[in-house]
Enzyme design. Structure first.
Site, PDB file in Angstrom:
ATOM      1  N   HIS A  17       0.718  -0.826  -0.476  1.00  0.00           N
ATOM      2  CA  HIS A  17      -0.138  -0.136  -0.254  1.00  0.00           C
ATOM      3  C   HIS A  17       1.013   0.871  -0.098  1.00  0.00           C
ATOM      4  O   HIS A  17       0.697   2.168  -0.506  1.00  0.00           O
ATOM      5  CB  HIS A  17      -0.914   0.371   1.193  1.00  0.00           C
ATOM      6  CG  HIS A  17      -1.903  -1.377   1.851  1.00  0.00           C
ATOM      7  ND1 HIS A  17      -2.194  -1.903   2.796  1.00  0.00           N
ATOM      8  CD2 HIS A  17      -2.937  -1.350   0.410  1.00  0.00           C
ATOM      9  CE1 HIS A  17      -2.749  -2.429   2.562  1.00  0.00           C
ATOM     10  NE2 HIS A  17      -3.075  -2.091   1.463  1.00  0.00           N
ATOM     11  N   LYS A  41     -17.920  -4.793   8.764  1.00  0.00           N
ATOM     12  CA  LYS A  41     -17.272  -6.112   8.392  1.00  0.00           C
ATOM     13  C   LYS A  41     -16.018  -5.603   9.077  1.00  0.00           C
ATOM     14  O   LYS A  41     -15.802  -4.532   9.502  1.00  0.00           O
ATOM     15  CB  LYS A  41     -16.605  -5.950   7.212  1.00  0.00           C
ATOM     16  CG  LYS A  41     -15.701  -6.502   5.936  1.00  0.00           C
ATOM     17  CD  LYS A  41     -15.685  -6.028   4.877  1.00  0.00           C
ATOM     18  CE  LYS A  41     -14.077  -6.161   4.513  1.00  0.00           C
ATOM     19  NZ  LYS A  41     -13.967  -5.539   3.028  1.00  0.00           N
ATOM     20  N   ARG A  90      -1.982  -6.171  -8.434  1.00  0.00           N
ATOM     21  CA  ARG A  90      -0.514  -6.464  -7.503  1.00  0.00           C
ATOM     22  C   ARG A  90      -0.566  -7.332  -9.503  1.00  0.00           C
ATOM     23  O   ARG A  90       0.834  -7.734  -9.550  1.00  0.00           O
ATOM     24  CB  ARG A  90      -0.795  -7.328  -6.416  1.00  0.00           C
ATOM     25  CG  ARG A  90      -0.477  -6.198  -4.914  1.00  0.00           C
ATOM     26  CD  ARG A  90      -1.035  -7.344  -3.881  1.00  0.00           C
ATOM     27  NE  ARG A  90      -2.594  -7.392  -3.765  1.00  0.00           N
ATOM     28  CZ  ARG A  90      -3.176  -7.256  -3.639  1.00  0.00           C
ATOM     29  NH1 ARG A  90      -3.382  -7.620  -2.597  1.00  0.00           N
ATOM     30  NH2 ARG A  90      -4.806  -7.286  -3.395  1.00  0.00           N
ATOM     31  N   SER A 128      -2.870  -8.184   3.294  1.00  0.00           N
ATOM     32  CA  SER A 128      -2.973  -7.544   4.187  1.00  0.00           C
ATOM     33  C   SER A 128      -3.443  -8.577   5.582  1.00  0.00           C
ATOM     34  O   SER A 128      -2.708  -8.644   6.466  1.00  0.00           O
ATOM     35  CB  SER A 128      -3.686  -6.842   4.481  1.00  0.00           C
ATOM     36  OG  SER A 128      -3.791  -5.343   4.628  1.00  0.00           O
TER      37      SER A 128
END
Ligand code: ADP
Length: 168
Positions: A17, A41, A90, A128
């Site tokens: 990030h 969430k 990515r 993450s």
């Protein structure tokens, strides 16, 4: 004034990030790193913790601000007069979802353009989720996140490990 919004969960922010944020900070006058606030969430870090950690991680960039949003991203982008939504790409695995989101957001507001940035090759495998998994298992995460995040992850899992476990 070229202003871009970089939205995400950032639970927690990783070097991947940060690589995207650094690239964006060179291209735009202002970059708003916007943490999605989603009550439904829950992450490893609370929303407030993610904001504080992200602020610490980007403090060396004067044109990067950490903000939050709820609801539709295009509405948020419009409300802060951002012309661009930034996303990181990515690998091919990110492409389908990101492509769909970008086109959907264009349908919702054709004035906001989604731009993709690719991180350094060495960060393309970073997520993450994986960093949390490695930290939970006691692995070395020093190469994946800045020091402040590594400390926070260690503290989080130390607290979780020492919490009294319920008897079955
Ligand atoms: P989300 O829940 O929206 O996917 P994330 O915090 O996981 O939020 O990611 C935010 C954005 O950053 C997404 O565009 C994601 O593809 C991108 N991203 C995540 N990890 C990396 C990385 N290692 N390199 C580049 N971009 C990344």
């Amino acid at each position: 004034m070229r202003r871009a919004v970089y939205p995400g969960s950032f639970d927690p922010v990783t070097n991947g990030h940060l690589d995207v944020i650094e690239r964006a900070a060179r291209q735009y006058d202002e970059v708003l790193v916007a943490i999605a606030h989603n009550e439904a969430k829950t992450g490893l870090f609370t929303f407030e913790e993610r904001v504080a950690l992200l602020r610490e991680a980007v403090q060396q960039h004067p044109n990067v601000q950490v903000t939050q949003f709820q609801g539709l991203l295009v509405d948020y982008a419009r409300s802060v007069q951002a012309q661009v939504i930034l996303r990181g790409l990515r690998a091919v695995s990110d492409f389908e979802y990101e492509f769909q989101m970008a086109l959907m957001n264009r349908k919702l507001d054709s004035d906001v353009e989604t731009m993709f940035l690719m991180p350094k090759e060495e960060y393309t495998y970073l997520s993450s989720r994986l960093v949390k998994e490695i930290a939970r298992l006691g692995g070395d995460i020093g190469a994946f996140v800045p020091d402040c995040i590594a400390r926070a992850l260690r503290a989080k899992f130390a607290a979780t490990d020492s919490a009294p476990s319920r008897k079955p």
